[in-house]
Design a protein around this motif. Structure first.
Motif, PDB file in Angstrom:
ATOM      1  N   ILE A 128       0.839  -1.199   0.000  1.00  0.00           N
ATOM      2  CA  ILE A 128       0.000   0.000   0.000  1.00  0.00           C
ATOM      3  C   ILE A 128       0.875   1.250   0.000  1.00  0.00           C
ATOM      4  CG2 ILE A 128      -1.703   1.305   1.321  1.00  0.00           C
ATOM      5  CD1 ILE A 128      -2.769  -1.388   2.345  1.00  0.00           C
ATOM      6  N   GLY A 129       1.955   1.218   0.777  1.00  0.00           N
ATOM      7  CA  GLY A 129       2.894   2.336   0.746  1.00  0.00           C
ATOM      8  C   GLY A 129       3.506   2.513  -0.632  1.00  0.00           C
ATOM      9  N   ALA A 130       3.796   1.402  -1.298  1.00  0.00           N
ATOM     10  CA  ALA A 130       4.349   1.460  -2.651  1.00  0.00           C
ATOM     11  C   ALA A 130       3.354   2.103  -3.618  1.00  0.00           C
ATOM     12  CB  ALA A 130       4.731   0.065  -3.127  1.00  0.00           C
ATOM     13  N   GLY A 133       3.819   5.647  -3.430  1.00  0.00           N
ATOM     14  CA  GLY A 133       5.028   5.997  -4.161  1.00  0.00           C
ATOM     15  C   GLY A 133       4.808   6.019  -5.660  1.00  0.00           C
ATOM     16  N   ILE A 134       3.992   5.099  -6.166  1.00  0.00           N
ATOM     17  CA  ILE A 134       3.689   5.064  -7.603  1.00  0.00           C
ATOM     18  C   ILE A 134       2.913   6.306  -8.009  1.00  0.00           C
ATOM     19  CG2 ILE A 134       2.335   3.862  -9.357  1.00  0.00           C
ATOM     20  CD1 ILE A 134       3.071   1.244  -7.940  1.00  0.00           C
ATOM     21  N   GLY A 135       1.918   6.673  -7.195  1.00  0.00           N
ATOM     22  CA  GLY A 135       1.145   7.872  -7.507  1.00  0.00           C
ATOM     23  C   GLY A 135       1.992   9.129  -7.502  1.00  0.00           C
ATOM     24  N   GLY A 140       2.778  11.983 -10.674  1.00  0.00           N
ATOM     25  CA  GLY A 140       3.107  13.361 -10.322  1.00  0.00           C
ATOM     26  C   GLY A 140       2.198  13.979  -9.268  1.00  0.00           C
ATOM     27  N   VAL A 141       1.506  13.149  -8.484  1.00  0.00           N
ATOM     28  CA  VAL A 141       0.647  13.677  -7.421  1.00  0.00           C
ATOM     29  C   VAL A 141       1.529  14.151  -6.262  1.00  0.00           C
ATOM     30  CG1 VAL A 141      -1.261  13.157  -5.841  1.00  0.00           C
ATOM     31  CG2 VAL A 141      -1.138  12.030  -8.088  1.00  0.00           C
ATOM     32  N   PRO A 142       1.296  15.335  -5.731  1.00  0.00           N
ATOM     33  CA  PRO A 142       2.106  15.800  -4.592  1.00  0.00           C
ATOM     34  C   PRO A 142       2.014  14.826  -3.411  1.00  0.00           C
ATOM     35  CG  PRO A 142       0.824  17.607  -5.515  1.00  0.00           C
ATOM     36  CD  PRO A 142       0.344  16.355  -6.185  1.00  0.00           C
ATOM     37  N   PRO A 143       3.119  14.603  -2.702  1.00  0.00           N
ATOM     38  CA  PRO A 143       3.108  13.647  -1.583  1.00  0.00           C
ATOM     39  C   PRO A 143       2.037  13.940  -0.543  1.00  0.00           C
ATOM     40  CG  PRO A 143       5.356  14.264  -2.130  1.00  0.00           C
ATOM     41  CD  PRO A 143       4.465  15.149  -2.937  1.00  0.00           C
ATOM     42  N   PHE A 144       1.827  15.223  -0.239  1.00  0.00           N
ATOM     43  CA  PHE A 144       0.825  15.586   0.761  1.00  0.00           C
ATOM     44  C   PHE A 144      -0.554  15.091   0.349  1.00  0.00           C
ATOM     45  CE2 PHE A 144      -2.400  18.382   2.475  1.00  0.00           C
ATOM     46  CZ  PHE A 144      -2.042  18.527   3.812  1.00  0.00           C
ATOM     47  N   ILE A 145      -0.920  15.326  -0.894  1.00  0.00           N
ATOM     48  CA  ILE A 145      -2.250  14.940  -1.390  1.00  0.00           C
ATOM     49  C   ILE A 145      -2.354  13.428  -1.525  1.00  0.00           C
ATOM     50  CG2 ILE A 145      -3.895  15.174  -3.276  1.00  0.00           C
ATOM     51  CD1 ILE A 145      -3.480  17.715  -1.626  1.00  0.00           C
ATOM     52  N   MET A 146      -1.329  12.801  -2.081  1.00  0.00           N
ATOM     53  CA  MET A 146      -1.367  11.362  -2.341  1.00  0.00           C
ATOM     54  C   MET A 146      -1.485  10.574  -1.043  1.00  0.00           C
ATOM     55  SD  MET A 146      -1.342   9.136  -4.794  1.00  0.00           S
ATOM     56  CE  MET A 146      -1.853   7.479  -4.347  1.00  0.00           C
ATOM     57  N   ALA A 224      22.209  12.017 -13.020  1.00  0.00           N
ATOM     58  CA  ALA A 224      23.337  11.162 -12.660  1.00  0.00           C
ATOM     59  C   ALA A 224      23.037   9.682 -12.872  1.00  0.00           C
ATOM     60  CB  ALA A 224      23.718  11.402 -11.203  1.00  0.00           C
ATOM     61  N   GLY A 225      21.811   9.367 -13.241  1.00  0.00           N
ATOM     62  CA  GLY A 225      21.469   7.981 -13.549  1.00  0.00           C
ATOM     63  C   GLY A 225      20.839   7.203 -12.407  1.00  0.00           C
ATOM     64  N   LEU A 226      20.476   7.871 -11.319  1.00  0.00           N
ATOM     65  CA  LEU A 226      19.834   7.168 -10.210  1.00  0.00           C
ATOM     66  C   LEU A 226      18.396   6.800 -10.578  1.00  0.00           C
ATOM     67  CD1 LEU A 226      20.996   9.194  -7.068  1.00  0.00           C
ATOM     68  CD2 LEU A 226      21.968   7.116  -8.036  1.00  0.00           C
ATOM     69  N   PRO A 227      17.925   5.632 -10.163  1.00  0.00           N
ATOM     70  CA  PRO A 227      16.538   5.223 -10.446  1.00  0.00           C
ATOM     71  C   PRO A 227      15.572   5.963  -9.521  1.00  0.00           C
ATOM     72  CG  PRO A 227      17.637   3.543  -9.135  1.00  0.00           C
ATOM     73  CD  PRO A 227      18.680   4.583  -9.449  1.00  0.00           C
ATOM     74  N   VAL A 228      15.274   7.202  -9.851  1.00  0.00           N
ATOM     75  CA  VAL A 228      14.509   8.080  -8.969  1.00  0.00           C
ATOM     76  C   VAL A 228      13.138   7.496  -8.653  1.00  0.00           C
ATOM     77  CG1 VAL A 228      13.417  10.350  -8.784  1.00  0.00           C
ATOM     78  CG2 VAL A 228      15.730  10.138  -9.732  1.00  0.00           C
ATOM     79  N   ARG A 229      12.440   7.023  -9.653  1.00  0.00           N
ATOM     80  CA  ARG A 229      11.093   6.490  -9.424  1.00  0.00           C
ATOM     81  C   ARG A 229      11.133   5.237  -8.560  1.00  0.00           C
ATOM     82  NH1 ARG A 229       8.576   7.109 -15.566  1.00  0.00           N
ATOM     83  NH2 ARG A 229       8.367   9.401 -15.528  1.00  0.00           N
ATOM     84  N   ARG A 230      12.082   4.363  -8.841  1.00  0.00           N
ATOM     85  CA  ARG A 230      12.185   3.131  -8.065  1.00  0.00           C
ATOM     86  C   ARG A 230      12.533   3.427  -6.606  1.00  0.00           C
ATOM     87  NH1 ARG A 230      16.822  -0.498 -10.006  1.00  0.00           N
ATOM     88  NH2 ARG A 230      15.862   0.118 -11.998  1.00  0.00           N
TER      89      ARG A 230
END
Length: 347
Positions: A128-130, A133-135, A140-146, A224-230
């Motif tokens: 559920i936490g993931a 993170g996907i949203g 692109g949903v702001p963390p506060f709203i998501m 720099a190539g970091l997997p930001v979304r992951r």
């Protein structure tokens, strides 16, 4: 020649200008110093409380403070990592409740169910936490709203699952974690391992260094190539699993469950992280500071409650101490004061 070096713990750039001529002896990291100060303030408060009565400042009270603060520490473990990358998890309250309700319903007093039930609860709350993170990372949903929306959805789902009245039993195996022994309670050792593991994960692993880089500058981290979304999805998954674990432990401690059991852990988890020195915009802080903040908040709450002070005054005192701690411990605020106070005196 460059005047910046990399911090050995976090990999973040550290300005070394003005260090010429200074002693090159052992120096504690700034975040570690802040944590030590918070631990010291807690010790002073406990020692000073002895003048209030024979029960204050006793070994039993210290043990109780550490035990109660351990639940905040577990929730703050995930919350601190989320804030470290510049996010915020407002769903932890509902996640704690969900973890407690599922533990109460699925595990009960069955030893067999404990074997599969605990991993199942952690996997579900982590998943559920993931989703949060996907949203945040993909939609692109702001963390506060998501996370606020996820918390509301979870509360509604938990209410529907229980029909308003949770059914089940408290696991005696989880309750045994809080059984008193000659040297204290086993939960205190678990708390120590959580704090040590959280610190090690952040400052001694590549995953932790990536979180610092992501929180400092997401665009630079992506370039720099970091997997930001992951990384974002995984961090929110850890936060969800941490809150679910806190719910499990609470069932063992109170031997019961309510649909509001997680509400008292949202604001303390955020306050402990911020007081502990973690920047609310990300990129700076360590879990050791969050753990120290949790102990300080619990110590303050315990002493103020024991004095029988009215709720309104308790809230004022609580907020004032948090504000003072932020002013004293946050370097950016200290620098701002140093810059502005001399100018104010000249006018």
């Amino acid at each position: 020649m460059s005047q910046e070096t990399l911090d050995n713990k976090s990999g973040r750039p550290v300005d070394t200008r003005g260090d010429a001529g200074k002693s090159k002896g052992f120096r504690l990291d700034r975040d570690v110093r802040n944590a030590i100060v918070l631990f010291g303030v807690s010790i002073v408060l406990i020692a000073a409380s002895r003048v209030l009565g024979p029960g204050f400042g006793s070994l039993a009270q210290i043990e109780a403070i550490l035990l109660i603060s351990s639940f905040v520490m577990v929730v703050a473990f995930g919350q601190q990592m989320v804030i470290l990358i510049g996010g915020l998890d407002l769903s932890v309250a509902s996640m704690v409740t969900l973890g407690g309700v599922l533990t109460f319903s699925w595990i009960g007093n069955s030893g067999t169910a404990l074997i599969w039930g605990m991993p199942a609860v952690l996997l579900l709350t982590g998943a559920i936490g993931a989703c949060s993170g996907i949203g945040i990372s993909l939609l692109g949903v702001p963390p506060f709203i998501m996370t606020l929306a996820m918390g509301i959805i979870l509360y509604g789902a938990t209410l529907g699952f229980t029909q308003g009245t949770p059914s089940g039993a408290a696991s005696p195996y989880l309750s045994s974690l809080f059984a008193h022994t000659a040297v204290g309670v086993p939960m205190l050792y678990l708390m120590f391992l959580v704090v040590l593991g959280g610190w090690f994960l952040q400052v001694r692993t590549s995953f932790g260094r990536k979180l610092y880089a992501l929180g400092t500058n997401p665009i630079a981290a992506y370039v720099a190539g970091l997997p930001v979304r992951r990384l974002t999805i995984l961090t929110y998954a850890i936060s969800g699993a941490s809150a679910g674990l806190a719910g499990m432990l609470l069932v063992g401690y109170v031997t019961g469950v309510t649909l509001t059991m997680g509400q008292s852990y949202l604001l303390p988890s955020v306050a402990a992280v911020v007081i502990g020195g973690t920047s609310i915009v990300g990129g700076r802080g360590i879990y050791l500071g969050a753990a120290a903040g949790a102990i300080l908040l619990t110590t303050l709450s315990t002493i103020v409650s024991s004095l029988g002070i009215a709720e309104g005054w308790r809230t004022i005192i609580y907020g004032a101490v948090i504000f003072v701690a932020l002013v004293l411990l946050r370097d950016d605020l200290r620098v701002l004061l140093k810059r502005n106070l001399p100018d104010a005196g000249k006018k």
